[in-house]
Design a protein around this motif. Structure first.
Motif, PDB file in Angstrom:
ATOM      1  N   LEU A 136       0.826  -1.206   0.000  1.00  0.00           N
ATOM      2  CA  LEU A 136       0.000   0.000   0.000  1.00  0.00           C
ATOM      3  C   LEU A 136       0.857   1.251   0.000  1.00  0.00           C
ATOM      4  O   LEU A 136       0.764   2.094  -0.894  1.00  0.00           O
ATOM      5  CB  LEU A 136      -0.927  -0.017   1.216  1.00  0.00           C
ATOM      6  N   TRP A 137       1.746   1.388   0.995  1.00  0.00           N
ATOM      7  CA  TRP A 137       2.537   2.612   1.113  1.00  0.00           C
ATOM      8  C   TRP A 137       3.669   2.643   0.101  1.00  0.00           C
ATOM      9  O   TRP A 137       4.109   3.724  -0.303  1.00  0.00           O
ATOM     10  CB  TRP A 137       3.052   2.769   2.543  1.00  0.00           C
ATOM     11  N   ARG A 138       4.159   1.485  -0.316  1.00  0.00           N
ATOM     12  CA  ARG A 138       5.167   1.476  -1.374  1.00  0.00           C
ATOM     13  C   ARG A 138       4.614   2.143  -2.633  1.00  0.00           C
ATOM     14  O   ARG A 138       5.254   2.997  -3.236  1.00  0.00           O
ATOM     15  CB  ARG A 138       5.587   0.049  -1.678  1.00  0.00           C
ATOM     16  N   ARG A 139       3.409   1.759  -2.996  1.00  0.00           N
ATOM     17  CA  ARG A 139       2.803   2.313  -4.203  1.00  0.00           C
ATOM     18  C   ARG A 139       2.452   3.783  -4.018  1.00  0.00           C
ATOM     19  O   ARG A 139       2.652   4.612  -4.905  1.00  0.00           O
ATOM     20  CB  ARG A 139       1.563   1.492  -4.541  1.00  0.00           C
ATOM     21  N   ARG A 140       1.913   4.130  -2.846  1.00  0.00           N
ATOM     22  CA  ARG A 140       1.535   5.527  -2.617  1.00  0.00           C
ATOM     23  C   ARG A 140       2.749   6.447  -2.617  1.00  0.00           C
ATOM     24  O   ARG A 140       2.713   7.540  -3.182  1.00  0.00           O
ATOM     25  CB  ARG A 140       0.789   5.642  -1.281  1.00  0.00           C
ATOM     26  N   ILE A 141       3.818   6.028  -1.953  1.00  0.00           N
ATOM     27  CA  ILE A 141       5.027   6.862  -1.920  1.00  0.00           C
ATOM     28  C   ILE A 141       5.564   7.067  -3.324  1.00  0.00           C
ATOM     29  O   ILE A 141       5.888   8.200  -3.724  1.00  0.00           O
ATOM     30  CB  ILE A 141       6.095   6.221  -1.010  1.00  0.00           C
ATOM     31  N   ARG A 142       5.667   6.005  -4.082  1.00  0.00           N
ATOM     32  CA  ARG A 142       6.237   6.112  -5.425  1.00  0.00           C
ATOM     33  C   ARG A 142       5.354   6.928  -6.355  1.00  0.00           C
ATOM     34  O   ARG A 142       5.855   7.782  -7.098  1.00  0.00           O
ATOM     35  CB  ARG A 142       6.475   4.714  -5.986  1.00  0.00           C
ATOM     36  N   VAL A 143       4.058   6.676  -6.327  1.00  0.00           N
ATOM     37  CA  VAL A 143       3.167   7.420  -7.225  1.00  0.00           C
ATOM     38  C   VAL A 143       3.148   8.896  -6.862  1.00  0.00           C
ATOM     39  O   VAL A 143       3.250   9.773  -7.737  1.00  0.00           O
ATOM     40  CB  VAL A 143       1.750   6.828  -7.176  1.00  0.00           C
ATOM     41  N   ASN A 144       3.021   9.217  -5.575  1.00  0.00           N
ATOM     42  CA  ASN A 144       2.974  10.619  -5.173  1.00  0.00           C
ATOM     43  C   ASN A 144       4.287  11.330  -5.480  1.00  0.00           C
ATOM     44  O   ASN A 144       4.296  12.456  -6.011  1.00  0.00           O
ATOM     45  CB  ASN A 144       2.672  10.723  -3.675  1.00  0.00           C
ATOM     46  N   ALA A 145       5.410  10.695  -5.149  1.00  0.00           N
ATOM     47  CA  ALA A 145       6.705  11.332  -5.389  1.00  0.00           C
ATOM     48  C   ALA A 145       6.947  11.536  -6.875  1.00  0.00           C
ATOM     49  O   ALA A 145       7.329  12.633  -7.317  1.00  0.00           O
ATOM     50  CB  ALA A 145       7.828  10.483  -4.785  1.00  0.00           C
ATOM     51  N   LEU A 146       6.718  10.499  -7.668  1.00  0.00           N
ATOM     52  CA  LEU A 146       6.964  10.617  -9.104  1.00  0.00           C
ATOM     53  C   LEU A 146       5.986  11.569  -9.771  1.00  0.00           C
ATOM     54  O   LEU A 146       6.353  12.289 -10.709  1.00  0.00           O
ATOM     55  CB  LEU A 146       6.887   9.235  -9.758  1.00  0.00           C
ATOM     56  N   ALA A 147       4.746  11.600  -9.295  1.00  0.00           N
ATOM     57  CA  ALA A 147       3.771  12.515  -9.883  1.00  0.00           C
ATOM     58  C   ALA A 147       4.182  13.969  -9.655  1.00  0.00           C
ATOM     59  O   ALA A 147       4.105  14.809 -10.568  1.00  0.00           O
ATOM     60  CB  ALA A 147       2.389  12.258  -9.295  1.00  0.00           C
ATOM     61  N   VAL A 148       4.640  14.270  -8.450  1.00  0.00           N
ATOM     62  CA  VAL A 148       5.014  15.656  -8.136  1.00  0.00           C
ATOM     63  C   VAL A 148       6.261  16.080  -8.918  1.00  0.00           C
ATOM     64  O   VAL A 148       6.274  17.133  -9.565  1.00  0.00           O
ATOM     65  CB  VAL A 148       5.227  15.820  -6.620  1.00  0.00           C
ATOM     66  N   VAL A 149       7.319  15.270  -8.854  1.00  0.00           N
ATOM     67  CA  VAL A 149       8.555  15.683  -9.527  1.00  0.00           C
ATOM     68  C   VAL A 149       8.401  15.660 -11.041  1.00  0.00           C
ATOM     69  O   VAL A 149       8.983  16.493 -11.746  1.00  0.00           O
ATOM     70  CB  VAL A 149       9.743  14.800  -9.082  1.00  0.00           C
ATOM     71  N   ALA A 150       7.611  14.733 -11.563  1.00  0.00           N
ATOM     72  CA  ALA A 150       7.383  14.700 -13.007  1.00  0.00           C
ATOM     73  C   ALA A 150       6.587  15.913 -13.453  1.00  0.00           C
ATOM     74  O   ALA A 150       6.858  16.496 -14.516  1.00  0.00           O
ATOM     75  CB  ALA A 150       6.663  13.415 -13.401  1.00  0.00           C
TER      76      ALA A 150
END
Length: 797
Positions: A136-150
């Motif tokens: 759950l948190w693995r996916r949320r951390i990666r999606v949120n981080a990549l979405a913001v920096v991208a």
């Protein structure tokens, strides 16, 4: 404070360096007038753009780096902080070889290598740590981080944004290398709830991106053209943009355009506010929000295509420019990215099951149409009364779209009167604001539609009947969303069912007052026959099956109901040796069992349960099952109880949920529903939870503890298939066994020495057997795709 420093030394050291570097930078700037950004590697800690940036950086270090240190330990955190920054920055600096343009390559390379900021390291560190979190948190951390920096990279395009993206990528790889636990390759399934969270996050970030780009000092990101389209409306003159097409000068002017006044931000925020409303609706599972966001993305893509001359008639204006490839790539991305977002939402639309009521959809349509009519009428009225003659009213109507209007009308606007230009400029933002406000209710962005499917009244009526009169094994499941209802004429009994095509599959037998249930069965069958449906009573007990058999119906077994009387519960005896061993071991290890409603759980416990459930879903190869199998959404019912196993540190190891059984308005039993555990939970934790439930119910004087019915599973050898539906159910049960373990679950329940009662499927017409089998499968797997159905069939081939 001392304890926090001991537990998180790396976080404390980085926080100190950030503060110290900020103070050092202030001193250097005041005393010598030098830029502290030139002080080499210490730039990684220097948040020197202002007090707000410093506070945000400190918060980022404490929250994100602190979380990373808790997940993967101190030495891995320090390693990730350094490696992701160095490798990400070095890879980003190499872009100087592509973009030298005759400049001194050495100085350019060194200059880019020191253009990072603390967030490069912070992002790289937390993405590295995501590998050590649960699914759950693995996916949320990666999606949120990549979405913001991208988004920052695509819209603003600063060098530091590129380094943050690369650091995130390096962190992803580094985390997988550092994590030594078994790794699962391929696509990992998400629950519907998690899909909503992830896609809603992406949409919200995409709404904020253009605003960030418009206020940025330098905007070179690939999606900067979208920001320019949104931020420069029909009253904003842009050099080089005219009716003959989008020239290179026009594109450069748009990319250099920066919002310096509230008017421009108003133009940009208006359509993006619709995306914000849609994103919030996605969090709530709104299907209306899906189509709203898809519509906005399509309009954005078309507007970018028209504005930048992608249409064949205007594409020549961009040929022969110095940066032809970069220009084409930027314009192409501005069109493809919104289209790709829309495509993903359409493909994942089944995860958004909340449909708005017809009343809210009609209100939205009427409001938008009326607003559009008022806007167009107002623009037309001002155009007719303007001193200057408007040669092309149609283009004026297009320009009323405001921030999404094509460039073809801009060069004519300066010749119009001031009043008309103001009206045209306000028309678009006003219309978009109206769309955003009108969409709040149908998307459920602020106030969810409590009666989206039009069944709230019937569901509340069914709940009252189940509470007052009771039901069978599936009694409380009849109150779940997704069911349709039929009620007897006297209102003393009812039937919950799900219809697939021309087959109505009941959720167990009738519920309500016992003396009214038998008549309800025959009356419901007659009701279905009057509507041209085939009635299927699924999971009815022996008494109901006998009644239907006397009426000429056929039956076949589909499950075993396991129950016991908790008032006589004990763990003595050889048969319960495994249960006794599990209970003793759990007590020695300090594991506790907490009986509670979802609303009374501490927030941290509830979040852990959600994470455990998401981990369970991610391990399955097939979609989530429904019908008589609940999940986290059903656990949230205030009448349902959870039993949570926690270790001495408060970490959730496993959870079960229990559905109430009523008679004459009081709870007389509980039925086991959800069972979830973590990979780190010790063996026997589930036996401990069920035994703890039995002990509590014994103390409370509860009459019945049901371990529920394992669907498509039987204790003994199944009879040889004698018809199509039994063959299909045998096939489905066999294929789902490795995925959901229904038969192993039945064996688990037998450890507690329950009484087993067969549950059957009763049907009136053998001719309808193929459609009956498919209807039962569709009830359990409503999201089963054709590809998955073929794979399921091959699994038994």
């Amino acid at each position: 404070m001392r304890s926090a420093l001991v537990r998180h030394p790396v976080t404390a050291a980085i926080t100190f360096l950030v503060v110290a570097t900020a103070v050092f930078g202030i001193v250097v700037r005041v005393l010598h007038g030098a830029d502290p950004a030139s002080y080499g590697p210490f730039r990684i800690f220097a948040a020197s753009t202002g007090a707000v940036a410093l506070l945000a950086t400190i918060a980022g270090v404490v929250v994100l780096v602190g979380a990373a240190e808790r997940l993967m330990g101190s030495w891995r955190t320090a390693l990730a902080f350094v490696v992701t920054t160095v490798v990400g920055t070095a890879a980003g600096a190499l872009t100087a070889f592509v973009d030298a343009d005759g400049r001194d390559l050495t100085s350019l390379l060194l200059g880019r290598a020191t253009a990072f900021d603390p967030w490069t390291a912070i992002v790289g560190t937390i993405v590295t740590a995501s590998a050590f979190a649960g699914p759950l948190w693995r996916r949320r951390i990666r999606v949120n981080a990549l979405a913001v920096v991208a988004a920052l990279l695509l819209y603003a395009g600063h060098a530091s944004d590129l380094y943050a993206v690369l650091a995130a990528g390096v962190g992803w790889v580094l985390g997988e290398l550092l994590r030594r636990t078994p790794k699962r390759g391929g696509w990992v399934r998400s629950s519907h709830r998690e899909t909503r969270v992830l896609l809603g996050t992406v949409v919200l970030v995409s709404a904020i991106g253009p605003v960030v780009a418009l206020v940025s000092r330098a905007r070179v990101g690939l999606l900067a053209p979208i920001a320019a389209v949104l931020g420069t409306g029909p009253v904003t003159p842009v050099s080089g943009c005219g009716t003959d097409g989008a020239s290179a000068e026009c594109l450069r002017a748009l990319l250099a355009y920066r919002a310096t006044d509230p008017w421009t931000l108003l133009l940009a925020v208006a359509p993006l506010l619709v995306l914000v409303v849609g994103g919030l609706g996605l969090f709530r599972g709104s299907r209306f929000a899906v189509w709203l966001v898809v519509a906005v993305d399509l309009v954005t893509a078309v507007a970018a295509a028209v504005t930048y001359g992608v249409l064949p008639a205007r594409a020549g204006g961009l040929q022969g420019t110095a940066d032809e490839f970069v220009t084409a790539l930027s314009v192409g991305a501005s069109i493809v990215v919104p289209l790709a977002t829309a495509a993903v939402l359409v493909l994942r639309r089944r995860s958004f099951t909340v449909l708005p009521s017809r009343r809210r959809v009609v209100a939205f349509a009427v409001t938008v149409v009326a607003a559009a009519a008022v806007v167009v009428g107002t623009v037309a009225a001002f155009a007719a009364s303007a001193p200057q003659h408007v040669e092309d009213p149609l283009r004026l109507a297009v320009a009323a779209l405001g921030p999404l209007s094509p460039l073809t009308f801009w060069e004519q606007l300066p010749s119009l009167g001031t009043a008309l230009r103001i009206v045209v400029g306000l028309a678009g933002p006003v219309l978009w604001f109206v769309v955003a406000l009108a969409a709040v209710r149908p998307t459920g962005a602020v106030e969810p539609d409590t009666d989206a499917d039009g069944s709230r009244t019937d569901r509340e009526r069914a709940r009252a009947l189940v509470t007052a009169g009771g039901g069978d094994t599936f009694g409380w499941m009849t109150t779940w969303r997704g069911n349709a209802y039929w009620f007897a004429a006297d209102g003393r009994a009812g039937v919950a069912f799900r219809r697939s095509g021309g087959v109505a599959v009941t959720v167990g037998g009738p519920f309500g007052y016992p003396d009214a249930r038998d008549a309800a069965m025959t009356d419901f069958a007659r009701y279905c026959d009057d509507n041209g449906w085939t009635t299927v009573f699924y999971g009815v007990d022996a008494r109901n099956a006998e009644l239907l058999t006397t009426l000429g119906w056929s039956t076949l077994p589909v499950a075993e109901d396991a129950d016991l009387d908790p008032r006589t519960w004990t763990t003595t005896g050889k048969r319960k040796q495994d249960v006794r061993t599990a209970v003793n071991r759990a007590r020695r290890e300090g594991i506790t069992a907490t009986w509670s409603s979802w609303q009374d759980l501490p927030p941290s416990t509830a979040r852990q349960i959600e994470a455990i459930s998401e981990e369970w879903v991610s391990e399955r190869e097939l979609p989530e099952m429904g019908f008589t199998l609940g999940g986290v959404d059903e656990m949230r019912d205030p009448a349902v109880r959870t039993l949570v196993a926690q270790d001495a540190a408060g970490r959730v190891l496993a959870v079960t949920s229990w559905l109430p059984s009523h008679r004459e308005g009081r709870v007389v039993g509980w039925t086991l529903d959800v069972m979830r555990r973590t990979e780190a939970a010790p063996n026997g934790v589930m036996e401990f939870l069920v035994a703890s439930a039995a002990e509590r119910m014994r103390d409370d004087g509860v009459e019945r503890l049901s371990l529920s019915a394992a669907p498509l599973a039987q204790a003994g050898e199944a009879a040889a298939p004698n018809d199509g539906v039994q063959s299909l159910l045998e096939l489905v049960g066999g294929v789902l066994e490795p995925v959901y373990g229904f038969r192993s679950l039945l064996r688990f329940k037998q450890k507690f020495g329950p009484d087993l009662h067969p549950l059957v499927l009763a049907y009136p017409d053998p001719v309808a057997l193929p459609s009956i089998g498919l209807a039962v499968v569709r009830a359990y797997l409503p999201d089963l795709s054709l590809r998955q159905a073929v794979a399921l069939a091959r699994g038994r081939g």
